[in-house]
Structures are given as structure tokens and as C-alpha cells.
Design a protein around this motif. Structure first.
Motif, PDB file in Angstrom:
ATOM      1  N   GLU A  59      -0.593  78.393  67.777  1.00 20.88           N
ATOM      2  CA  GLU A  59       0.682  77.695  67.644  1.00 20.88           C
ATOM      3  C   GLU A  59       1.523  78.238  66.502  1.00 20.88           C
ATOM      4  O   GLU A  59       2.679  77.878  66.344  1.00 20.88           O
ATOM      5  CB  GLU A  59       0.454  76.191  67.445  1.00 20.88           C
ATOM      6  CG  GLU A  59      -0.257  75.814  66.170  1.00 20.88           C
ATOM      7  CD  GLU A  59      -1.774  75.967  66.273  1.00 20.88           C
ATOM      8  OE1 GLU A  59      -2.459  75.732  65.273  1.00 20.88           O
ATOM      9  OE2 GLU A  59      -2.268  76.334  67.362  1.00 20.88           O
ATOM     10  N   GLU A 103      -0.247  64.195  64.013  1.00 23.15           N
ATOM     11  CA  GLU A 103      -0.661  63.840  65.370  1.00 23.15           C
ATOM     12  C   GLU A 103      -1.679  62.702  65.336  1.00 23.15           C
ATOM     13  O   GLU A 103      -1.574  61.726  66.082  1.00 23.15           O
ATOM     14  CB  GLU A 103      -1.288  65.064  66.072  1.00 23.15           C
ATOM     15  CG  GLU A 103      -0.299  66.109  66.540  1.00 23.15           C
ATOM     16  CD  GLU A 103      -0.997  67.298  67.175  1.00 23.15           C
ATOM     17  OE1 GLU A 103      -2.232  67.241  67.385  1.00 23.15           O
ATOM     18  OE2 GLU A 103      -0.312  68.301  67.470  1.00 23.15           O
ATOM     19  N   ARG A 153       0.340  69.631  60.941  1.00 25.36           N
ATOM     20  CA  ARG A 153       0.610  69.268  62.341  1.00 25.36           C
ATOM     21  C   ARG A 153      -0.417  68.265  62.858  1.00 25.36           C
ATOM     22  O   ARG A 153      -0.058  67.230  63.433  1.00 25.36           O
ATOM     23  CB  ARG A 153       0.606  70.532  63.209  1.00 25.36           C
ATOM     24  CG  ARG A 153       0.813  70.255  64.699  1.00 25.36           C
ATOM     25  CD  ARG A 153       0.843  71.555  65.490  1.00 25.36           C
ATOM     26  NE  ARG A 153      -0.398  72.309  65.420  1.00 25.36           N
ATOM     27  CZ  ARG A 153      -1.467  72.064  66.163  1.00 25.36           C
ATOM     28  NH1 ARG A 153      -1.462  71.063  67.028  1.00 25.36           N
ATOM     29  NH2 ARG A 153      -2.552  72.809  66.053  1.00 25.36           N
ATOM     30  N   ALA A 194       6.142  73.390  57.675  1.00 24.32           N
ATOM     31  CA  ALA A 194       5.586  72.438  58.647  1.00 24.32           C
ATOM     32  C   ALA A 194       5.843  71.009  58.195  1.00 24.32           C
ATOM     33  O   ALA A 194       6.106  70.114  59.014  1.00 24.32           O
ATOM     34  CB  ALA A 194       4.091  72.685  58.821  1.00 24.32           C
ATOM     35  N   GLU A 250       9.357  69.671  58.953  1.00 19.90           N
ATOM     36  CA  GLU A 250       9.588  69.230  60.327  1.00 19.90           C
ATOM     37  C   GLU A 250       9.404  67.721  60.457  1.00 19.90           C
ATOM     38  O   GLU A 250       9.870  67.116  61.411  1.00 19.90           O
ATOM     39  CB  GLU A 250       8.640  69.962  61.275  1.00 19.90           C
ATOM     40  CG  GLU A 250       8.956  71.451  61.396  1.00 19.90           C
ATOM     41  CD  GLU A 250       7.963  72.196  62.273  1.00 19.90           C
ATOM     42  OE1 GLU A 250       7.090  71.532  62.878  1.00 19.90           O
ATOM     43  OE2 GLU A 250       8.062  73.434  62.349  1.00 19.90           O
ATOM     44  N   SER A 304      -1.396  74.073  60.158  1.00 14.89           N
ATOM     45  CA  SER A 304      -2.184  73.365  61.172  1.00 14.89           C
ATOM     46  C   SER A 304      -2.632  72.004  60.656  1.00 14.89           C
ATOM     47  O   SER A 304      -2.655  71.012  61.401  1.00 14.89           O
ATOM     48  CB  SER A 304      -3.407  74.192  61.571  1.00 14.89           C
ATOM     49  OG  SER A 304      -3.024  75.385  62.211  1.00 14.89           O
TER      50      SER A 304
END
Length: 503
Positions: A264, A323, A319, A350, A353, A316
């Protein structure tokens, strides 16, 4: 009753994955079966879905893995199984791609199909070599001819008619017959001094150009050791190639780079390298997924208001943290007044975002520096949630442990696993020198790369590394290494340009 399948004839373009169409990419992403040619570029093969059944039908001059009638039958049978079938062809399906033959059998059996045109090499390859196939000062037409003929047969080409057009002539698949083509044109009355060019592996790192005349092209091509696939261009437009040539002026033109990042995160690095002219293979060596046992992270979520600091060591991690936070029925408000520390710009990006900015980021982007800076700046008795990979290194916690008053909950939120792909022979390309360097953004990507290329002599790998930890892992396998000045994508790109200049 089984679901009706469908076939898409998709043109993959001339090699550069940037020339693969948006529609082609969208359809390929949903393919259940991919039937592909040898002329499909590595960049396009790298985005074939891992879940798809892959069938290599070869098809390069003189070498056929599968006969055309058998290819037609495979498309039919797979569609009859109810599958979404992509017939992936180099260039355009209908320009000497035998797409029409493949549709005949599908029509006979009422199999639905679509055709997705591709950027054809007869236009794109000259363009990448500074040759406009039409130019008002030189010609008013362009003619595309197949240079391929059956062994032992004469050309079914009206060379005299071609010469009379005074247009640009583009011969595809004609390298092995170059001498016959030039001879045919000369015997038909073409001026021996007419400019002509042979263009090797256009739009890729293997791109090479030889400009001569019709009379001297074969000799010049042999001297330059031109390799297939290549095309022949004949006409006055060839004389402007050196003036209009642009691709070779890019800093990384002719340089092939393997990018190894979690899937990703690949595109940003690859995009910047491609902007500099590199041919980029995006082959993620590692993947990440949330941990299966989420007991500890959910416990931490229940007491987020007790932490003074939240620390991330990778994009990662950011992210997957958010989640899992959403999965737990919480959102950004659960963070309250917690301060956030990140290890580098990628991780900070990241975070942005989610409309968050880091309160702390070390000058040097590694675990030890993050731990040391937090140990220096955290308030007395601070409680820290360190959310990261299950295999995270100990440097962060070792530095934090130097402050006995700090409480650190080191919580694994994602697992790292190694990935490999079956369509591209990275081992062979490194050993033959076709891949110039590999870019590594973490020690785990080095490990993943090694796991994905069993049998590779790693001393043949030139590793561009984001930092010292990554370099140390590459050196463990005997790779030649170079380290970016700082742990950022831009600095890594600068490093790759330096490596090319040293080549």
C-alpha cells in the motif's frame, strides 16, 4: 446454471506501465484469469492480481509457448467456466495482435467480450526516441507494416507501393528480417540515403536507438548489437531524433529500479522515480495485516485517555491503528489530548490523512533517535502507547527504558509477512544486470526480498537503503549498499540518481 463468463482483450501498451490505460488497469484488477504475452511489460505484469490464474502463452518471434488456436481455445474454455478472463497483449490487440482471430471463436459460442485498445509501439516508441511519425515538413502519411513472415516464404509486401507513398514506414517485428526489408525498399527505388532507424525496447530501461540510412541500417544495427523487441522506422522524420530526443535526457533514463515497500506504500516512491525516467518494478517484498489477536490493542483503546503519548514507527502503523480504532467503535475523539510522536516524514504524512500533526519527530528517522528524543522530552511519569509491528526492533524501547519513570505499553497492532510473485524473474534480471538497483525502506523489506528471491546471489544486488538499520540488514546478505542522506523518499530518489551517475 453457471454464470456466464466474459473475455476482455486488453492492450498493455509498449512497456512503460505509465502508458497502460486507465480502463485496462481497472479491468485487470478484477481479472480471475489472465492470459498474457511475452511482450507485456514487467511493470504491467507486476500489477496482475495475485489471486488470478495466470497463463503464459509466450508469443515472441520464432518462439511460441502456445499455438494461436490453443490460445483461442483457452479463452473460450475459461469463459465457459464463468470466469472474468483478461487476454493481456503487448501494444494494441488489433494491431498485428491477432485479436480478431481470438474473437472469432468467442463469437461462434456467444461469449461476451470487450476490446480495450492499447498504446501501440508504432507511435509510442518513436515518440520516446524523439521521432514524430508525421511531420508537415517531411511527410503526409504513416504506414505500419508487419516485418514478420513465415520461414521460407517471400514477403507479401508491395515495396514499390510503399516507396511511392513517400510516407513514414514503421515495421513491427522485423528485426530478424531487417536485411530483406531494406533490400526490398532499395530494389523498389528508395533513395539509399533515406534516413532510417532501429529502436530497441522503447519506453523501457532497455531503450536504445540507432539512426542510419536504408543502405546502412543493417550494418549499424549489428554494430550496436540491437536486441528484440525492436521496431524499424524509415523516412525523413528519423533525422530529427537526436534533436527531439527527450527520454534519454531524464536523470534516470535507462535505469531499472526494483522498489520493495509494503504494497500500500509503493506508489509514491515509484512515481517519483518514474518522473526521473526510471523503469520501476513495483514488487512488494512484504505485506502487512492487522494482528489476529487484538486483545492488547483493544485494552489500550479502552484507556486511551490515560496515555500522554502515542508513538508510531511507520505509515502502516498509522493506517492500521485507525482502522482498528474504527472497528472498536471509536474515532479520533477518543485520542483526547494525547501527544503524538512519529519516526519520519512518511509516517507524519499518513497521520495528516487523519487531520493530525505529530508533536515530536526526531531529526534522524530511526527507532533509536525516536526513543532518545521522547526520553528527553516526555514529561515526568508519562505513559506511552507504542503502536507498531509485532516484529518491531528494540531500539525504541531500549532508549525509553533509560527513563525509569516512563511507562511504555509496546503493543503489536500488525504482523509483517513476506510476499513473492510468479510472473517476473527478479533473480534472473539481477544476475543478468537488467535490474540496476533495489530500493529498500526498512530492514524487513530486505528480509522479504531475500525470501522472495531464493537462489539469488545477493552480492549482485546494489541496495539503495533508507537508513543505517536497513543497510546493516542488506550487508548481512553481502549486498553492495548505499545509504540516503536522510530517511525520506526524496533523499532516496536523489541517492538512486547518484548511483546511476556512478555506473
Amino acid at each position: 446454471m453457471s454464470t456466464q463468463g466474459k473475455v476482455w482483450l486488453v492492450g498493455a501498451g509498449p512497456g512503460d506501465v505509465g502508458l497502460f490505460t486507465i480502463k485496462g488497469r481497472e479491468i485487470l484488477a478484477k481479472a480471475e484469469v489472465v492470459v498474457y504475452d511475452s511482450l507485456v511489460g514487467d511493470g504491467v505484469l507486476a500489477i496482475v492480481p495475485a489471486s488470478a490464474e495466470k497463463i503464459n502463452v509466450g508469443k515472441r518471434a520464432g518462439h511460441h509457448t502456445m499455438k494461436q488456436e490453443n490460445i483461442n481455445q483457452v479463452l473460450l474454455e475459461k469463459a465457459q467456466e464463468g470466469k472474468r478472463v483478461v487476454r493481456l497483449k503487448g501494444g494494441d490487440p488489433f494491431l498485428f495482435g491477432r485479436g480478431g482471430e481470438e474473437l472469432e471463436l468467442l463469437c461462434e459460442h456467444d461469449i461476451p467480450y470487450e476490446v480495450v485498445p492499447g498504446v501501440t509501439s508504432c507511435i509510442a516508441v518513436p515518440a520516446y526516441n524523439g521521432i514524430p511519425v508525421t511531420h508537415r515538413d517531411f511527410c503526409s502519411s504513416v504506414h505500419v507494416i508487419t516485418g514478420h513472415k513465415r520461414e521460407g516464404e517471400n514477403y507479401n509486401i508491395d515495396f514499390e507501393a510503399l516507396v511511392r507513398t513517400r510516407g513514414t514506414l514503421v515495421f513491427l517485428m522485423g528485426i530478424t528480417a531487417m536485411e530483406d526489408i531494406c533490400k526490398g525498399l532499395l530494389e523498389a527505388g528508395m533513395d539509399p540515403e533515406t534516413p532510417a532507424a532501429v529502436l530497441q525496447q522503447g519506453t523501457t530501461a532497455g531503450q536504445k536507438r540507432v539512426v542510419a540510412t536504408v543502405a546502412t541500417l543493417k550494418q549499424a544495427s549489428d554494430a550496436a548489437k540491437i536486441q528484440t523487441p525492436a521496431i524499424i522506422v524509415v523516412g525523413q522524420v528519423c533525422q530529427v531524433a537526436d534533436t527531439f530526443g527527450w527520454y534519454e535526457k531524464l536523470p534516470l533514463a535507462g535505469y531499472k529500479v526494483l522498489v520493495t515497500r509494503p504494497k500500500e506504500l509503493v506508489s509514491g516512491m515509484a512515481k517519483k522515480l518514474r518522473e526521473q525516467g526510471a523503469e520501476v518494478l513495483e514488487l512488494p517484498a512484504i505485506g502487512v495485516k492487522p494482528v489476529e489477536d487484538r486483545t492488547n490493542i483493544y485494552k489500550a483503546f479502552e484507556k486511551l485517555d490515560t496515555y500522554q503519548w502515542l508513538a508510531f514507527t511507520s505509515p502502516s502503523g498509522v493506517r492500521i491503528f485507525f482502522e482498528l480504532l474504527m472497528d472498536a467503535g471509536k474515532d479520533i475523539r477518543a485520542l483526547g489530548s494525547v501527544k503524538i510522536a512519529t519516526i519520519g516524514r512518511g509516517t507524519a504524512k499518513a497521520l495528516k490523512e487523519h487531520h493530525l500533526y505529530p508533536d515530536l519527530m526526531p531529526e534522524v528517522f530511526d527507532g533509536a533517535s525516536l526513543g532518545a528524543k521522547m526520553a528527553k522530552e516526555c514529561e515526568p511519569g508519562a505513559k506511552i502507547l507504542l503502536a507498531r509491528a509485532a516484529i518491531g526492533n528494540k531500539e525504541v524501547t531500549e532508549e525509553l527504558a533509560k527513563r525509569e519513570d516512563l511507562t511504555v505499553d509496546d503493543v503489536a497492532i500488525y504482523d509483517t509477512f513476506y510476499e513473492s510473485q510468479e510472473l517476473i524473474d527478479e533473480k534472473g534480471q539481477f544476475e543478468s544486470g537488467k535490474i540496476d538497483c533495489a530500493v529498500f525502506t526498512s530492514a524487513s523489506t530486505v528480509k522479504g526480498f531475500v525470501a522472495a528471491t531464493p537462489g539469488l546471489d545477493d552480492t549482485k544486488v546494489l541496495a539503495a537503503c533508507i537508513g543505517k538499520q536497513t543497510e546493516a540488514e542488506a550487508l548481512r546478505y553481502g549486498m553492495k549498499t548505499a545509504v540516503a542522506k536522510e530517511a525520506s523518499i526524496d533523499s532516496l530518489v536523489d541517492l538512486v540518481i547518484e548511483l546511476k551517475m556512478q555506473k
